[in-house]
Design a protein around this motif. Structure first.
Motif, PDB file in Angstrom:
ATOM      1  N   LEU A  65      27.344  30.763   6.701  1.00  0.00           N
ATOM      2  CA  LEU A  65      26.715  31.279   5.484  1.00  0.00           C
ATOM      3  C   LEU A  65      27.396  30.739   4.230  1.00  0.00           C
ATOM      4  O   LEU A  65      26.736  30.322   3.285  1.00  0.00           O
ATOM      5  CB  LEU A  65      26.746  32.808   5.468  1.00  0.00           C
ATOM      6  N   ARG A  66      28.702  30.724   4.235  1.00  0.00           N
ATOM      7  CA  ARG A  66      29.468  30.339   3.047  1.00  0.00           C
ATOM      8  C   ARG A  66      29.836  28.857   3.020  1.00  0.00           C
ATOM      9  O   ARG A  66      30.594  28.430   2.148  1.00  0.00           O
ATOM     10  CB  ARG A  66      30.737  31.186   2.980  1.00  0.00           C
ATOM     11  N   ARG A  67      29.342  28.102   3.964  1.00  0.00           N
ATOM     12  CA  ARG A  67      29.668  26.671   4.080  1.00  0.00           C
ATOM     13  C   ARG A  67      31.179  26.452   4.144  1.00  0.00           C
ATOM     14  O   ARG A  67      31.727  25.549   3.518  1.00  0.00           O
ATOM     15  CB  ARG A  67      29.085  25.867   2.927  1.00  0.00           C
ATOM     16  N   GLU A  68      31.850  27.277   4.910  1.00  0.00           N
ATOM     17  CA  GLU A  68      33.291  27.156   5.052  1.00  0.00           C
ATOM     18  C   GLU A  68      33.683  26.605   6.423  1.00  0.00           C
ATOM     19  O   GLU A  68      34.859  26.567   6.763  1.00  0.00           O
ATOM     20  CB  GLU A  68      33.956  28.514   4.838  1.00  0.00           C
ATOM     21  N   HIS A  69      32.705  26.185   7.195  1.00  0.00           N
ATOM     22  CA  HIS A  69      32.999  25.612   8.501  1.00  0.00           C
ATOM     23  C   HIS A  69      33.441  24.163   8.333  1.00  0.00           C
ATOM     24  O   HIS A  69      33.254  23.551   7.281  1.00  0.00           O
ATOM     25  CB  HIS A  69      31.785  25.720   9.432  1.00  0.00           C
ATOM     26  N   ILE A  70      33.998  23.616   9.372  1.00  0.00           N
ATOM     27  CA  ILE A  70      34.491  22.238   9.332  1.00  0.00           C
ATOM     28  C   ILE A  70      33.303  21.289   9.373  1.00  0.00           C
ATOM     29  O   ILE A  70      32.438  21.400  10.232  1.00  0.00           O
ATOM     30  CB  ILE A  70      35.435  21.967  10.509  1.00  0.00           C
ATOM     31  N   VAL A  71      33.263  20.387   8.416  1.00  0.00           N
ATOM     32  CA  VAL A  71      32.200  19.384   8.382  1.00  0.00           C
ATOM     33  C   VAL A  71      32.816  18.022   8.082  1.00  0.00           C
ATOM     34  O   VAL A  71      33.875  17.924   7.475  1.00  0.00           O
ATOM     35  CB  VAL A  71      31.124  19.698   7.308  1.00  0.00           C
ATOM     36  N   ILE A  72      32.134  17.010   8.530  1.00  0.00           N
ATOM     37  CA  ILE A  72      32.501  15.636   8.175  1.00  0.00           C
ATOM     38  C   ILE A  72      31.427  15.200   7.194  1.00  0.00           C
ATOM     39  O   ILE A  72      30.326  14.845   7.583  1.00  0.00           O
ATOM     40  CB  ILE A  72      32.548  14.737   9.420  1.00  0.00           C
ATOM     41  N   VAL A  76      27.369  12.222   3.789  1.00  0.00           N
ATOM     42  CA  VAL A  76      26.456  12.985   2.926  1.00  0.00           C
ATOM     43  C   VAL A  76      26.896  12.864   1.468  1.00  0.00           C
ATOM     44  O   VAL A  76      26.058  12.705   0.576  1.00  0.00           O
ATOM     45  CB  VAL A  76      26.388  14.469   3.363  1.00  0.00           C
ATOM     46  N   ASN A  77      28.194  12.926   1.215  1.00  0.00           N
ATOM     47  CA  ASN A  77      28.691  12.827  -0.161  1.00  0.00           C
ATOM     48  C   ASN A  77      28.436  11.454  -0.774  1.00  0.00           C
ATOM     49  O   ASN A  77      28.397  11.315  -1.993  1.00  0.00           O
ATOM     50  CB  ASN A  77      30.187  13.150  -0.211  1.00  0.00           C
ATOM     51  N   GLN A  84      21.026  14.369  -1.089  1.00  0.00           N
ATOM     52  CA  GLN A  84      21.905  15.389  -0.513  1.00  0.00           C
ATOM     53  C   GLN A  84      21.181  16.731  -0.406  1.00  0.00           C
ATOM     54  O   GLN A  84      21.353  17.458   0.568  1.00  0.00           O
ATOM     55  CB  GLN A  84      23.167  15.562  -1.359  1.00  0.00           C
ATOM     56  N   ARG A  85      20.370  17.048  -1.407  1.00  0.00           N
ATOM     57  CA  ARG A  85      19.613  18.312  -1.394  1.00  0.00           C
ATOM     58  C   ARG A  85      18.611  18.357  -0.241  1.00  0.00           C
ATOM     59  O   ARG A  85      18.185  19.420   0.167  1.00  0.00           O
ATOM     60  CB  ARG A  85      18.903  18.528  -2.724  1.00  0.00           C
ATOM     61  N   LEU A  86      18.222  17.202   0.245  1.00  0.00           N
ATOM     62  CA  LEU A  86      17.313  17.119   1.383  1.00  0.00           C
ATOM     63  C   LEU A  86      18.073  17.116   2.711  1.00  0.00           C
ATOM     64  O   LEU A  86      17.667  17.763   3.671  1.00  0.00           O
ATOM     65  CB  LEU A  86      16.457  15.848   1.270  1.00  0.00           C
ATOM     66  N   VAL A  87      19.203  16.401   2.730  1.00  0.00           N
ATOM     67  CA  VAL A  87      19.961  16.252   3.967  1.00  0.00           C
ATOM     68  C   VAL A  87      20.682  17.551   4.350  1.00  0.00           C
ATOM     69  O   VAL A  87      20.707  17.915   5.536  1.00  0.00           O
ATOM     70  CB  VAL A  87      20.971  15.082   3.843  1.00  0.00           C
ATOM     71  N   ASN A  88      21.244  18.254   3.388  1.00  0.00           N
ATOM     72  CA  ASN A  88      21.984  19.482   3.707  1.00  0.00           C
ATOM     73  C   ASN A  88      21.126  20.521   4.427  1.00  0.00           C
ATOM     74  O   ASN A  88      21.548  21.044   5.465  1.00  0.00           O
ATOM     75  CB  ASN A  88      22.639  20.066   2.457  1.00  0.00           C
ATOM     76  N   PRO A  89      19.929  20.854   3.935  1.00  0.00           N
ATOM     77  CA  PRO A  89      19.103  21.799   4.700  1.00  0.00           C
ATOM     78  C   PRO A  89      18.689  21.256   6.066  1.00  0.00           C
ATOM     79  O   PRO A  89      18.553  22.024   7.026  1.00  0.00           O
ATOM     80  CB  PRO A  89      17.873  22.014   3.815  1.00  0.00           C
TER      81      PRO A  89
END
Length: 174
Positions: A65-72, A76-77, A84-89
């Motif tokens: 929910l808070r986007r606090e999980h580990i991501v690579i 995307v950046n 990015q607004r399309l890829v994140n969802p």
């Protein structure tokens, strides 16, 4: 809606915190009883594992929910903000589908696990505690994660900015 999502997140984190505390106390009791009294308990390790698994599976949805999980996120950046607004969802949706599949198959394991019991907890509570009560944490955590991910897709929550938080924290201290 944000108030409800905050209430759900805070409740999940509170319960997870209580379970971690119980797990820690259980392991402390085990260490003291084993090394000081030479009388190890038969239930403490199972209780610690039970609480740890449930606390983890209750805290995971909040991380999503808070986007606090580990991501690579380097790929995307590197994309333009509009993309990015399309890829994140889209990645959120992939996570939700994956968790839904994991949860579905975890539910199917519950029937087999229901035939076994957690012997230490059964002795502690003097009642049969099925292994499925431990395994149930997986589909519950997956289902909560899916719901909160879908909520985040519908009502986007900005990712936390540690620099901005540090600046705000420093300003309030002065």
């Amino acid at each position: 809606m944000k108030r409800i999502s905050n209430l759900v997140a805070n409740t999940l984190l509170f319960v997870a915190g209580v379970l971690i505390t119980i797990s820690t106390v259980s392991l402390l009791i085990q260490v003291v009883s084993r090394y000081f009294f030479n009388a190890p308990t038969v239930w403490s390790e199972e209780l610690a594992i039970f609480c740890f698994v449930w606390s983890t599976m209750l805290a995971v949805p909040v991380a999503f929910l808070r986007r606090e999980h580990i991501v690579i996120d380097f790929a995307v950046n590197a994309l333009p903000k509009g993309l990015q607004r399309l890829v994140n969802p889209l990645t959120d949706l992939i996570c939700a589908v994956t968790l839904g599949v994991i949860g579905f198959f975890a539910v199917r394991l519950l029937e087999a696990a229901d035939r076994q019991s957690l012997s230490g907890l059964t002795m502690l509570f003097k009642s049969t505690i099925p292994l499925s009560s431990l395994y149930l944490a997986i589909p519950v955590g997956c289902a909560l994660s899916v719901v909160l991910i879908l909520y985040r897709i519908v009502a986007p929550i900005p990712a936390p900015d540690p620099v901005a938080e540090a600046i705000t924290s420093a300003e309030t201290e002065v």
